[in-house]
Design a protein around this motif. Structure first.
Motif, PDB file in Angstrom:
ATOM      1  N   SER A  34       2.330 -22.527  17.828  1.00 28.91           N
ATOM      2  CA  SER A  34       1.200 -23.353  17.044  1.00 28.91           C
ATOM      3  C   SER A  34       0.497 -24.618  17.468  1.00 28.91           C
ATOM      4  N   THR A  35       1.538 -25.303  17.974  1.00 28.28           N
ATOM      5  CA  THR A  35       0.818 -26.320  18.477  1.00 28.28           C
ATOM      6  C   THR A  35       0.039 -26.001  19.430  1.00 28.28           C
ATOM      7  N   TRP A  38      -3.301 -25.391  18.008  1.00 28.45           N
ATOM      8  CA  TRP A  38      -3.971 -26.005  17.106  1.00 28.45           C
ATOM      9  C   TRP A  38      -4.667 -26.140  18.633  1.00 28.45           C
ATOM     10  N   ASP A  48      -4.641 -21.789  11.293  1.00 28.65           N
ATOM     11  CA  ASP A  48      -4.077 -21.542  10.669  1.00 28.65           C
ATOM     12  C   ASP A  48      -2.746 -22.340   9.422  1.00 28.65           C
ATOM     13  N   GLU A  50      -0.370 -23.390   8.428  1.00 24.41           N
ATOM     14  CA  GLU A  50       0.273 -24.490   9.204  1.00 24.41           C
ATOM     15  C   GLU A  50      -0.132 -25.669   9.485  1.00 24.41           C
ATOM     16  N   LYS A  53      -2.348 -27.567   7.098  1.00 29.76           N
ATOM     17  CA  LYS A  53      -1.332 -28.326   6.002  1.00 29.76           C
ATOM     18  C   LYS A  53      -0.967 -29.547   7.231  1.00 29.76           C
ATOM     19  N   ARG A  54      -0.322 -29.636   8.168  1.00 34.24           N
ATOM     20  CA  ARG A  54      -0.560 -30.743   9.225  1.00 34.24           C
ATOM     21  C   ARG A  54      -1.715 -31.376   9.268  1.00 34.24           C
ATOM     22  N   HIS A 155       6.170 -32.658  16.005  1.00 36.81           N
ATOM     23  CA  HIS A 155       6.068 -31.125  15.509  1.00 36.81           C
ATOM     24  C   HIS A 155       6.148 -30.153  17.026  1.00 36.81           C
ATOM     25  N   GLU A 159       9.231 -27.388  17.669  1.00 38.51           N
ATOM     26  CA  GLU A 159       8.501 -26.369  18.068  1.00 38.51           C
ATOM     27  C   GLU A 159       9.316 -26.472  19.836  1.00 38.51           C
TER      28      GLU A 159
END
Length: 181
Positions: A34-35, A38, A48, A50, A53-54, A155, A159
């Protein structure tokens, strides 16, 4: 020669079809972390939950959370069909983010502000110009800082540690299958 190499590559199964010998999918081949998604683009981040949210956590610390909240409200607004609901949501967006008395006023160019009269005849793209301004503000300002922030980097490290742990467990499973057969 190049064409033969491309042909061989195209016959290979796509990464999502790769399975371990026990039949389970190999998650390291299924999708980007995911990172990584992003970091590829703000669009990916905003798709996404999440990531949103971040990013909100980060923007809250920067006192600019209203930008992503406005952008999200506009996205929801564009999906509405019912005129009455659109009127209510348009007024809510205006009062929350755009009016001079807004509780979470966004920083948009003064001449592009809407006046309350336009709220009587809402249409799905009525906030598009303002939403684009806020998107660009986030993209060229806060997003780049987010990618360098402790919140994002922490994060990302978590991960990577989870992936390393998963890879070690997968290797151990494979080794045990080799020695137990």
């Amino acid at each position: 020669m190049f064409n033969r190499a491309v042909s061989r590559l195209s016959r290979k199964r796509p990464p999502s079809d790769i399975h371990d010998s026990d039949g389970s999918s190999s998650s390291s081949h299924q999708s980007l972390k995911s990172t990584a998604k992003w970091a590829a683009s703000l669009e990916n981040l905003l798709e996404d939950p999440e990531g949103v949210k971040r990013f909100r956590e980060f923007l809250k610390k920067e006192f600019s959370e209203e930008n992503v909240l406005f952008w999200l409200a506009c996205e929801d607004f564009k999906k509405m069909q019912d005129k009455k609901q659109m009127q209510e949501k348009a007024k809510e967006i205006y009062m929350t983010f755009l009016s001079s008395k807004a509780s979470s006023q966004v920083n948009v160019e003064g001449q592009s502000r809407l006046n309350e009269k336009i709220l009587e005849e809402p249409h799905p793209l009525m906030f598009q110009k303002l939403q684009d301004q806020i998107f660009n503000l986030m993209k060229y300002d806060s997003y780049s800082r987010f990618l360098k922030s402790d919140l994002f980097l922490k994060h990302k490290r978590t991960e990577e540690e989870e992936e390393d742990s998963s890879d070690a467990q997968t290797a151990a499973k494979r080794a045990s299958r080799v020695y137990n057969t």
